[in-house]
Write a protein that holds these residues in place. Sequence first.
Motif, PDB file in Angstrom:
ATOM      1  N   GLY A 274       4.870   8.856 -50.900  1.00  0.00           N
ATOM      2  CA  GLY A 274       4.242   8.239 -52.074  1.00  0.00           C
ATOM      3  C   GLY A 274       5.078   8.440 -53.330  1.00  0.00           C
ATOM      4  O   GLY A 274       5.318   7.506 -54.101  1.00  0.00           O
ATOM      5  N   MET A 275       5.546   9.658 -53.519  1.00  0.00           N
ATOM      6  CA  MET A 275       6.334   9.960 -54.723  1.00  0.00           C
ATOM      7  C   MET A 275       7.716   9.304 -54.644  1.00  0.00           C
ATOM      8  O   MET A 275       8.242   8.795 -55.644  1.00  0.00           O
ATOM      9  N   ALA A 276       8.305   9.325 -53.442  1.00  0.00           N
ATOM     10  CA  ALA A 276       9.631   8.709 -53.261  1.00  0.00           C
ATOM     11  C   ALA A 276       9.579   7.235 -53.643  1.00  0.00           C
ATOM     12  O   ALA A 276      10.456   6.716 -54.341  1.00  0.00           O
TER      13      ALA A 276
ATOM     14  N   GLY B 142      11.739   3.904 -55.339  1.00  0.00           N
ATOM     15  CA  GLY B 142      11.665   2.705 -54.499  1.00  0.00           C
ATOM     16  C   GLY B 142      12.231   2.937 -53.109  1.00  0.00           C
ATOM     17  O   GLY B 142      12.791   2.022 -52.496  1.00  0.00           O
ATOM     18  N   MET B 143      12.120   4.170 -52.601  1.00  0.00           N
ATOM     19  CA  MET B 143      12.605   4.503 -51.245  1.00  0.00           C
ATOM     20  C   MET B 143      11.500   5.281 -50.542  1.00  0.00           C
ATOM     21  O   MET B 143      10.509   5.654 -51.165  1.00  0.00           O
ATOM     22  N   ASN B 144      11.713   5.595 -49.244  1.00  0.00           N
ATOM     23  CA  ASN B 144      10.843   6.595 -48.633  1.00  0.00           C
ATOM     24  C   ASN B 144      11.630   7.905 -48.535  1.00  0.00           C
ATOM     25  O   ASN B 144      12.803   7.959 -48.920  1.00  0.00           O
ATOM     26  N   MET B 145      10.969   8.955 -48.021  1.00  0.00           N
ATOM     27  CA  MET B 145      11.615  10.278 -47.988  1.00  0.00           C
ATOM     28  C   MET B 145      12.933  10.252 -47.231  1.00  0.00           C
ATOM     29  O   MET B 145      13.935  10.797 -47.674  1.00  0.00           O
ATOM     30  N   SER B 146      12.928   9.602 -46.064  1.00  0.00           N
ATOM     31  CA  SER B 146      14.144   9.692 -45.243  1.00  0.00           C
ATOM     32  C   SER B 146      15.255   8.822 -45.821  1.00  0.00           C
ATOM     33  O   SER B 146      16.437   9.166 -45.705  1.00  0.00           O
ATOM     34  N   GLU B 147      14.890   7.729 -46.504  1.00  0.00           N
ATOM     35  CA  GLU B 147      15.951   6.940 -47.172  1.00  0.00           C
ATOM     36  C   GLU B 147      16.611   7.773 -48.275  1.00  0.00           C
ATOM     37  O   GLU B 147      17.838   7.750 -48.437  1.00  0.00           O
ATOM     38  N   ALA B 148      15.794   8.519 -49.017  1.00  0.00           N
ATOM     39  CA  ALA B 148      16.374   9.369 -50.081  1.00  0.00           C
ATOM     40  C   ALA B 148      17.295  10.428 -49.470  1.00  0.00           C
ATOM     41  O   ALA B 148      18.349  10.759 -50.036  1.00  0.00           O
ATOM     42  N   GLU B 149      16.927  10.956 -48.302  1.00  0.00           N
ATOM     43  CA  GLU B 149      17.793  11.948 -47.633  1.00  0.00           C
ATOM     44  C   GLU B 149      19.107  11.303 -47.204  1.00  0.00           C
ATOM     45  O   GLU B 149      20.186  11.882 -47.373  1.00  0.00           O
ATOM     46  N   ASP B 150      18.998  10.082 -46.644  1.00  0.00           N
ATOM     47  CA  ASP B 150      20.228   9.400 -46.192  1.00  0.00           C
ATOM     48  C   ASP B 150      21.158   9.136 -47.376  1.00  0.00           C
ATOM     49  O   ASP B 150      22.374   9.325 -47.282  1.00  0.00           O
ATOM     50  N   VAL B 151      20.586   8.689 -48.493  1.00  0.00           N
ATOM     51  CA  VAL B 151      21.417   8.433 -49.681  1.00  0.00           C
ATOM     52  C   VAL B 151      22.067   9.738 -50.157  1.00  0.00           C
ATOM     53  O   VAL B 151      23.237   9.768 -50.536  1.00  0.00           O
ATOM     54  N   THR B 152      21.300  10.832 -50.070  1.00  0.00           N
ATOM     55  CA  THR B 152      21.842  12.119 -50.514  1.00  0.00           C
ATOM     56  C   THR B 152      23.030  12.537 -49.640  1.00  0.00           C
ATOM     57  O   THR B 152      24.036  13.056 -50.155  1.00  0.00           O
TER      58      THR B 152
END
Length: 306
Positions: A108-110, A115-125
């Motif tokens: 929800g916060m991501a 505008g991502m989900n948790m795992s998309e933010a991890e992949d970008v990181t």
Amino acid sequence: MTSQRVTITDVGPRDGLQNQPKILTIDERLMLVRAIATAQVPRIEVGSFVSPKAVPAMAGTDLIFDALAAQSSFQTPTVALIPNMKGYEFARDAGAEAVTMVLYASDGMAQKNAGMNMSEAEDVTVDILRQANQEGIQVIATIAVAFECPFDGPTDPTIVQRTVGKFLQSEVSQVVLADTIGAADPQQVRDLTSTLIKSHGGERLGCHFHDTRAMGLANVYAALESGIRHFDSSIGGLGGCPFAPGASGNVATEAVVMMLEQMGFDTGIDLPLLLDASDLAQTLTGAVSGGRSKVWLQTQLQKQAL
Ligand code: COA
Ligand code: ZN
């Protein structure tokens, strides 16, 4: 023996200013960063590289970096917050030595923040880390809503444990647990930080507390007891997230420093000069100071000056 040295990053010029009704000019933002640096705060988050439509108060962070780079007397390590690869590229081009990339413990916060989900933010990181390593830029990974999310409710600690484990195995310089809306209590903080420290040690772990429910300092103490020796805090207790309903100010840097120094820890920070920076933050923003210790501290200083 665990260290008596505690390192503070003042996030006021970013977390504090991003949520103020009054948008400061570049010169005003610079004055605040310089005042915090004058007080010997070891690291400052000077701004973010995010969409200026999403956070108008952070537009022009590149100009802050330019001005600080042109000032040879300014030696304080600086950090820029980024939400995505584009932010990383802007930060790198501006000359940032370190970036704080935001990870999430809830979808929800991501979604709301980036505008991502948790795992998309991890992949970008992971992608950012690969590039940052080649380009000599440090990456701090901050896990937003590490205790509770305004959209998805209480955070499952195993999600945080997994994310911390994954990123401490990588080249991040630090992983920071952020209580974005200031909902955590000291028992929760003690449980999570002590579990993490048992598995990973405390050297590369930090905490970031908001004081919404007046438990910010108690949470700093709980984390300290577990062995955490790095904290984010904000000058004058400014702070909040425009995308997290209910988020209020961070724990005030002056309150954290006063508590730590009184307990015999060493922050390296000059408290009288920090109070000057806090006064400036208040004057510039018109916001009421969030640190309740300030009145008492100022009275002590006035007595000493007599
Ligand atoms: N810096 C500046 N602009 C950026 C950017 C960045 N890091 N990332 C994307 N943008 C721009 C895009 O170019 C696009 O611009 P346009 O409308 O002129 O074409 C616009 O922002 C939207 O980009 P898009 O990729 O479609 O993403 P989005 O609309 O889902 O927005 C963010 C995602 C992350 C850019 C936006 O939500 C944001 O900046 N949020 C701020 C988060 C924040 O600061 N939170 C508080 C601290 S944790
Ligand atoms: Zn915050």
